[in-house]
Structure formats: structure tokens, C-alpha cells
Write a protein that holds these residues in place. Structure first.
Motif, mmCIF file in Angstrom:
data_model
loop_
_atom_site.group_PDB
_atom_site.id
_atom_site.type_symbol
_atom_site.label_atom_id
_atom_site.label_comp_id
_atom_site.label_asym_id
_atom_site.label_seq_id
_atom_site.Cartn_x
_atom_site.Cartn_y
_atom_site.Cartn_z
ATOM 1 N N ALA A 35 0.767 -1.058 -0.163
ATOM 2 C CA ALA A 35 0.083 0.012 -0.068
ATOM 3 C C ALA A 35 0.795 1.252 0.107
ATOM 4 N N LEU A 36 0.472 2.368 -0.804
ATOM 5 C CA LEU A 36 1.193 3.574 -0.709
ATOM 6 C C LEU A 36 0.581 4.274 0.384
ATOM 7 N N LEU A 37 1.704 4.572 1.636
ATOM 8 C CA LEU A 37 1.310 5.226 2.682
ATOM 9 C C LEU A 37 1.795 6.720 2.523
ATOM 10 N N ASN A 38 1.248 7.646 3.097
ATOM 11 C CA ASN A 38 1.527 9.178 3.292
ATOM 12 C C ASN A 38 1.485 9.377 4.730
ATOM 13 N N ARG A 39 2.720 9.739 5.323
ATOM 14 C CA ARG A 39 2.799 10.055 6.741
ATOM 15 C C ARG A 39 3.403 11.294 6.836
ATOM 16 N N THR A 40 3.275 11.774 8.239
ATOM 17 C CA THR A 40 3.873 13.170 8.651
ATOM 18 C C THR A 40 4.736 12.711 9.801
ATOM 19 N N ALA A 41 6.126 13.345 9.933
ATOM 20 C CA ALA A 41 7.063 13.198 11.055
ATOM 21 C C ALA A 41 7.569 14.425 11.355
ATOM 22 N N SER A 42 7.661 14.443 12.589
ATOM 23 C CA SER A 42 8.272 15.757 13.012
ATOM 24 C C SER A 42 9.349 15.727 14.037
ATOM 25 N N PHE A 43 10.520 16.611 13.786
ATOM 26 C CA PHE A 43 11.727 16.529 14.393
ATOM 27 C C PHE A 43 12.267 17.826 14.963
ATOM 28 N N ASP A 44 12.573 17.641 16.360
ATOM 29 C CA ASP A 44 13.358 18.803 17.097
ATOM 30 C C ASP A 44 14.700 19.187 16.474
ATOM 31 N N LEU A 45 15.051 20.349 15.962
ATOM 32 C CA LEU A 45 16.254 20.730 15.397
ATOM 33 C C LEU A 45 17.034 21.229 16.496
ATOM 34 N N GLY A 46 16.793 21.322 17.770
ATOM 35 C CA GLY A 46 17.403 22.071 18.915
ATOM 36 C C GLY A 46 18.947 21.714 18.861
ATOM 37 N N PRO A 47 19.519 20.380 18.663
ATOM 38 C CA PRO A 47 20.708 19.923 18.613
ATOM 39 C C PRO A 47 21.678 20.726 17.545
ATOM 40 N N LEU A 48 20.956 20.754 16.379
ATOM 41 C CA LEU A 48 21.735 21.487 15.421
ATOM 42 C C LEU A 48 21.816 22.828 15.710
ATOM 43 N N LYS A 49 20.766 23.296 16.274
ATOM 44 C CA LYS A 49 21.045 25.115 16.622
ATOM 45 C C LYS A 49 21.940 25.236 17.750
ATOM 46 N N GLN A 50 21.855 24.528 18.591
ATOM 47 C CA GLN A 50 22.931 24.550 19.715
ATOM 48 C C GLN A 50 24.387 24.387 19.221
ATOM 49 N N ARG A 51 24.774 23.303 18.321
ATOM 50 C CA ARG A 51 26.091 23.123 17.881
ATOM 51 C C ARG A 51 26.180 24.189 17.009
ATOM 52 N N TRP A 52 25.431 24.873 16.144
ATOM 53 C CA TRP A 52 25.816 26.015 15.219
ATOM 54 C C TRP A 52 26.293 27.212 16.193
ATOM 55 N N ARG A 53 25.577 27.488 17.033
ATOM 56 C CA ARG A 53 25.672 28.513 18.047
ATOM 57 C C ARG A 53 27.097 28.423 18.804
ATOM 58 N N LYS A 112 29.612 31.018 17.437
ATOM 59 C CA LYS A 112 29.381 32.130 18.883
ATOM 60 C C LYS A 112 28.664 33.242 18.299
ATOM 61 N N SER A 113 27.316 32.882 17.779
ATOM 62 C CA SER A 113 26.267 33.726 17.523
ATOM 63 C C SER A 113 25.124 33.164 17.949
ATOM 64 N N GLU A 114 23.869 33.794 18.451
ATOM 65 C CA GLU A 114 22.740 33.558 18.711
ATOM 66 C C GLU A 114 21.944 33.267 17.338
ATOM 67 N N HIS A 115 22.068 34.036 16.338
ATOM 68 C CA HIS A 115 21.076 34.040 15.122
ATOM 69 C C HIS A 115 22.082 33.294 13.904
ATOM 70 N N GLY A 116 21.178 32.399 13.017
ATOM 71 C CA GLY A 116 21.764 32.186 12.022
ATOM 72 C C GLY A 116 20.776 31.380 10.964
ATOM 73 N N THR A 117 21.425 31.022 10.038
ATOM 74 C CA THR A 117 20.715 30.249 8.888
ATOM 75 C C THR A 117 21.617 28.977 8.494
ATOM 76 N N ILE A 118 20.738 27.926 8.349
ATOM 77 C CA ILE A 118 21.449 26.778 7.955
ATOM 78 C C ILE A 118 20.607 26.231 6.915
ATOM 79 N N GLU A 119 21.224 25.674 5.705
ATOM 80 C CA GLU A 119 20.581 25.120 4.557
ATOM 81 C C GLU A 119 20.724 23.730 5.018
ATOM 82 N N LEU A 120 19.499 22.959 5.339
ATOM 83 C CA LEU A 120 19.211 21.557 5.352
ATOM 84 C C LEU A 120 19.061 20.854 4.124
ATOM 85 N N ARG A 121 20.181 19.827 4.005
ATOM 86 C CA ARG A 121 20.177 18.860 2.846
ATOM 87 C C ARG A 121 19.844 17.590 3.274
ATOM 88 N N PHE A 122 19.170 16.805 2.342
ATOM 89 C CA PHE A 122 18.842 15.238 3.002
ATOM 90 C C PHE A 122 19.405 14.315 1.765
#
Length: 178
Positions: A135-153, A157-167
Motif C-alpha cells: 500500500a502507498l502510505l503518506n505519513r507526517t514526521a516531526s523532528f526537533d532541530l534543537g541539537p543542530l541549532k545548539q551546535r551551530w551557536r 559564537k552567535s545567537e542567530h543564523g541560517t542553515i541550509e538543510l540537505r537530505f
């Protein structure tokens, strides 16, 4: 009268309005088996139906750091949406007989984009748990990106930024701004 009905049935099947009772093997005499969706991946309700409250997750899974992120079972990313620090992925895959799980994996490093910005290579891992149903299934999954933001900070050494997410293995991308 047969032709309009047949055309409508074919069109409805192609557009997905036949729901999960459409069989990919050509046998339409019985509906495809259904499995209950895990809490982190609610089933999208067919047109005209509402999702049960139990099928909708309010808590996203946390991005996992791993030395060797790699995909497991086939999955197609249909769309990505950022809601604050939460990545919401609408995905499609085959199955219907067993519970499927999803993880968002990251090696923990950043690369530079052609424009000089930061990017992170992520893996949306799908585990079908040996589900051989078609069967062809459609699903929705949610993920917290907190660890990514924390590593970037920590690294920049900055509070605000932009990260391109590639899969890995997908053309899908997203722009995470915080």
C-alpha cells in the motif's frame, strides 16, 4: 455509461482519492492491510475524513547525532516545513502491515554552501520493520532541530543564523533560520 465511471475511477485512483483501499497489485477485491501509525508519524486522513486525536503527535522526535548516518528503507520526502525549531516532513513509502518508524540523523558537522553559508547534511531514516505490504502510505514526521541549532551557536559564537538543510538521497532542502 461505463466509460465515464471508468475514467472517474482511474482519475480518482491517480489523484489518491481512493484512499488506502487501492491495491498496487491490481487486485481491488479487498482493501490493503492497515497498520496503526506510530505516535511520531500520524496517518494523513483521506479526503473528507478527520484524523483521530491519537494519530496526531504533539511531541517531535529529537534530531540524533551519529558517526555514520545512513538511510535504511526507501522513503520519498514529499515536502518539508519548518515551524520554529521543528521540522515537519511529509513522506511517502510502501507498507501497511507493520509499524514504521522515522529518525532524523546528522553526523554533527557543517559544510559551506557555494554562497559561503552553512549547510548540514541530514538523513531521514525510515525503518519499515520488514513490512512487505505494498500500500502507498503518506505519513507526517516531526523532528526537533534543537541539537543542530545548539551546535551551530557553539561553533559560530552567535545567537542567530541560517542553515541550509540537505537530505541524503533526496532533492528536498529546507532553510532553517533562528
Amino acid at each position: 455509461m461505463r466509460k465515464p465511471i471508468w475514467s472517474g475511477l482511474v482519475l480518482c485512483t491517480l489523484l489518491g482519492c481512493a484512499g488506502t483501499s487501492t491495491s498496487t497489485s491490481g487486485d481491488t477485491s479487498r482493501p490493503a492491510p492497515q497498520a496503526e501509525a506510530p505516535a511520531d508519524a500520524p496517518v494523513e486522513a483521506p479526503p473528507g475524513e478527520q484524523q483521530s486525536p491519537a494519530a496526531v503527535s504533539s511531541t517531535p522526535k529529537t534530531l540524533r547525532l551519529t558517526d555514520s548516518p545512513s538511510p535504511k528503507d526507501d522513503i520519498i520526502i514529499q515536502s518539508l516545513e519548518l515551524q520554529g525549531d521543528t521540522l515537519v516532513a511529509k513522506v511517502m513509502h510502501s507498507g501497511g502491515c507493520k509499524e514504521h518508524t522515522y529518525d532524523l540523523l546528522w553526523k554533527g558537522d557543517f559544510q559551506k554552501t557555494a554562497a559561503g553559508g552553512s549547510q548540514a547534511e541530514l538523513v531521514l531514516a525510515h525503518d519499515a520493520n520488514g513490512d512487505a505490504c505494498e500500500a502507498l502510505l503518506n505519513r507526517t514526521a516531526s523532528f526537533d532541530l534543537g541539537p543542530l541549532k545548539q551546535r551551530w551557536r557553539e561553533q559560530y559564537k552567535s545567537e542567530h543564523g541560517t542553515i541550509e538543510l540537505r537530505f541524503t538521497g533526496a532533492q528536498a532542502t529546507a532553510r532553517y533560520e533562528f
